[in-house]
Enzyme design. Structure first.
Site: not given
Length: 814
Positions: A610, A677, A681
């Site tokens: 993030a 996910d 990453k």
């Protein structure tokens, strides 16, 4: 003594003429000569009537009626009924004469140059007569004088040459022989020695005024128009353009040559030799300072005074080995163009003499190409010279300023600014006086180029960023809130003017070329047009703004697949969408290559962690020469949130639902819980570390039941979580029995990567990782035993939005 010239818009109607009267009345001078153009648009109507008549088009009569109506309405609005009779009689007499002339074109079926001058002269004759009578009616000491009795020319119709000796004598004799304070004269028109009516061509009324000012040694020539002077750029294209308060004759001529329409360069000549200042003022804002054009005092000031452009340019090139060392090639080339009456706007020649390139008007392109090919037919047939090369749909942009010759690096600054916005330069020319630097570009890039250069040279380094945002859900809405909140700070402290030009969700999209009001973006979007990704891209491409940035806040595969199209248009991409960077390696690599090739940053800091500076830190490690050998990480804030809050007292279903509602997961939580996910990453981190890896190379130890993985909707997925609650409780109990905590860990080592749920014992770096925090451990050549650790909030709409915000600022600082 002053000379004032008023253009067509300044005298377009009775209300405007009232303004002219006020300006003349308040002019502080013992004598005032007032030169006026035809009422706005009348000259075009006169030519239209003449052209229609010559083609036997009876519609010419309607055009004449429109001309008559304009003048009669103006008279009736300016004069009381008792004063109208004589003036209307004179106007109608002139209009009757005009009708007869136009009918002459109807009878002979053609337009002769002499007839054309007679017809168009009526515009200025009528307006100047009406204005003179109006000034007298209001008690001003005014008189009308016909310019044909003062300005003497040859008999070249349409663009007559002035005989200055006779003209100056006539002007001085008239000046000395009359006592009225105000003299009103028609611009544009003159007469030959034999009394034939002639006109002075483009900018003719300005020229008339300059001739009078020069002949009478006026203290100033004031040109009143509908803009407040000459601007640093065309204000219609560059909204930040500013009025230039003082400029030299030479600078004004350069700007006029390169498209500044306020002044026509040849009109400066009669006042240039006598250094009579020219003051450009706005009839509709007389209090504005305007632009004073005067002799250059070399007093310093801005290095670049203005940026201008000429549109509708064609490049005509002649090249070939047969040109090298052959005397007379250039002479023949330019002589050929001269004989065809083709004006050359720009010239550039290679030092090798292998080619000559000139800029000409688009309308002359076909004629020029044929003439040059005919002139060099022998050399072309012998293949010593190539046929003329023609490139159209171009424009010239130019930096202008007297002080440019004393400053280094201006060319570099100009071309660097254009290059960063992918404005392709086709040709370059710089005058020996170093007063201008010119470049030929595509006409579709004019607005972007002018704004880019204006920003670089005039806007105190305030850089404008134009955002086009797709996705206004949890992350997108927070980003818009942050942009609105920080707008003033960005401009004041970081010199960044950030505007959101386009906005789209899955159903609606909206654009505002001046920037959307972010205080009411929801209402604007609700009333927008139907969302269409293809039209969204086309709209951005058509706007062609400098420093354009696509911001993708979605998880859409189709949006991610479009990044290449944007990058090829030099539109930067900022995204939290991980699909593009975790796609097959060839596609990922291609996007990185396009970013470099088109100088369009492709930033995706929020793909991992993030708002944490994980990718940025990794890039700095690699750039400084370090090498990554091993990565251990907890990269899913959503999974960390889930397993930190999951226990025997709460169901797995409820915790996942809470994570989704809090914005910790993707809209489809299965993406997070399936491990895909996290796989994306760690794949991105491995690639950014310099390793070639694909998603299929990553081992995934999934903790979800097979049935949950096969669900096709969120409802089905959540239902399956309820059914398998005992499975999840069993996973929890196994970890608890070992006094461990559950963490979903990603690891990359020796070129291999894997992800999966692990039991983390007390004392481990991951053990006390709380909430939705992420942690990454980089083991490198420099961080061998003690890894470089980055830790912090790794999920949530606010921190993700702040990470996107940071990427936007990074682009602003490039």
């Amino acid at each position: 003594m002053k000379v004032l010239k008023f253009g067509g818009t300044s005298v377009a109607n009775a209300a405007n003429i009232q303004r002219v009267k006020s300006i003349v009345e308040n002019t502080k001078s013992d004598r005032v000569f007032v030169v006026v153009s035809a009422l706005g648009g009348i000259t075009d109507l006169l030519m239209e009537a003449l052209n229609r008549a010559s083609k036997n088009d009876k519609g010419y009569a309607q055009v004449l009626e429109a001309i008559e109506k304009r003048h009669l309405e103006t008279v009736k609005a300016l004069f009381p009924p008792q004063a109208q009779s004589a003036i209307l009689g004179k106007v109608k007499t002139d209009l009757n004469a005009l009708e007869s002339m136009v009918e002459g074109a109807l009878m002979i079926g053609e337009i002769t140059p002499g007839l054309s001058d007679k017809v168009v002269s009526h515009g200025e004759l009528l307006s100047s007569f009406i204005i003179a009578e109006f000034l007298k009616k209001d008690g001003l000491d005014a008189i009308f004088k016909d310019s044909r009795e003062l300005i003497v020319t040859d008999e070249t119709h349409g663009r007559a040459t002035v005989y200055f000796n006779e003209t100056q004598k006539n002007c001085k004799d008239f000046f000395n022989g009359t006592s009225q304070k105000i003299v009103v004269l028609p611009g544009f028109i003159a007469a030959s020695k034999s009394g034939k009516i002639t006109t002075l061509g483009r900018g003719g009324s300005d020229y008339t005024a300059a001739i009078l000012a020069g002949a009478l040694d006026a203290e100033v020539l004031e040109i009143w128009t509908d803009v407040s002077g000459m601007f640093t750029a065309n204000p219609k294209l560059v909204k930040q353009a500013k009025c230039i308060e003082h400029i030299s004759f030479e600078e004004a001529m350069e700007l006029s040559h390169f498209g500044a329409k306020v002044l026509y360069a040849p009109t400066i000549q009669p006042v240039l030799a006598k250094a009579i200042p020219i003051h450009i003022k706005n009839t509709f804002a007389p209090e504005d300072t305007g632009t004073l054009i005067s002799k250059n005092q070399n007093s310093g000031g801005k290095t670049v005074k203005g940026i201008s452009h000429v549109g509708n340019i064609t490049l005509l090139s002649l090249e070939g080995p047969g040109m090298v060392g052959i005397p007379g090639i250039s002479k023949r080339f330019f002589e050929t163009l001269f004989l065809e009456n083709i004006s050359v706007v720009l010239i550039t020649q290679a030092s090798s003499e292998h080619s000559i390139c000139v800029g000409i008007s688009d309308i002359d392109a076909e004629k020029a190409e044929k003439a040059v090919n005919d002139a060099f037919e022998l050399e072309i047939s012998a293949k010593r010279i190539k046929p003329a090369i023609v490139e159209s749909d171009l424009a010239i942009i130019a930096l202008v300023g007297d002080n440019m010759k004393n400053h280094q690096g201006l060319s570099g600054k100009m071309f660097s600014a254009l290059g960063k916005n992918n404005v392709n330069i086709r040709a370059i020319a710089q005058g020996a006086s170093e007063r201008n630097i010119s470049a030929v570009i595509g006409k579709e890039d004019v607005k972007k180029a002018l704004n880019t250069l204006h920003e670089a040279f005039f806007e105190e380094q305030v850089k404008q960023l134009n955002l086009f945002i797709i996705g206004v859900g949890n992350v997108g809405s927070r980003l818009l809130q942050q942009l609105q909140q920080q707008k003033k700070y960005l401009k004041k402290e970081l010199k960044l003017n950030v505007r959101v030009i386009g906005l789209s969700n899955s159903s609606k999209m909206v654009f505002d070329e001046d920037g959307l009001d972010l205080r009411q973006w929801t209402e604007l979007l609700d009333h927008g047009q139907h969302a269409d990704p293809n039209l969204f891209f086309k709209a951005i491409k058509k706007l062609n703004y400098r420093n354009s940035i696509l911001v993708d806040n979605t998880a859409s595969e189709s949006v991610a697949n479009s990044y290449g199209d944007f990058l090829k248009e030099s539109i930067s991409v900022v995204t939290c969408n991980k699909i593009a960077c975790s796609s097959d390696y060839a596609h990922y690599s291609k996007l990185k290559q396009l970013s470099k090739e088109y100088n369009a940053p492709f930033l995706f800091e929020t793909n991992v962690g993030a708002g944490l500076p994980i990718i940025d830190t990794l890039k700095h490690l690699i750039a400084s020469g370090d090498k990554v050998h091993k990565i251990q990480a907890v990269l899913s804030g959503s999974l960390n949130f889930v397993f930190n809050n999951f226990s025997s007292d709460v169901t797995f279903h409820d915790i996942v639902k809470k994570a989704q509602e809090g914005g910790y997961t993707e809209p489809d939580p299965k993406i997070d819980l399936s491990g895909i996910d996290v796989m994306r990453k760690i794949l991105i981190l491995a690639r950014e570390s310099g390793y070639q890896l694909d998603i299929d190379d990553i081992e995934n130890e999934s903790f979800l039941p097979e049935e949950s993985l096969r669900t096709s909707s969120n409802d089905e997925f959540f239902a399956s979580l309820k059914r398998y609650e005992s499975h999840f409780q069993n996973i929890y109990q196994q970890a608890t029995s070992k006094k461990c905590r559950l963490k979903y860990v990603a690891q990359f080592e020796d070129g291999k990567a894997r992800v999966g749920l692990q039991h983390i014992p007390e004392g481990h770096d991951f053990y006390n990782l709380e909430g939705s925090d992420n942690i990454v451990l980089f083991y490198t050549d420099r961080y061998i035993d003690q890894p470089l650790i980055i830790k912090g909030a790794g999920a949530g709409a606010d921190v993700t939005a702040s990470g996107i915000f940071a990427d936007i600022v990074r682009i602003g600082n490039f």
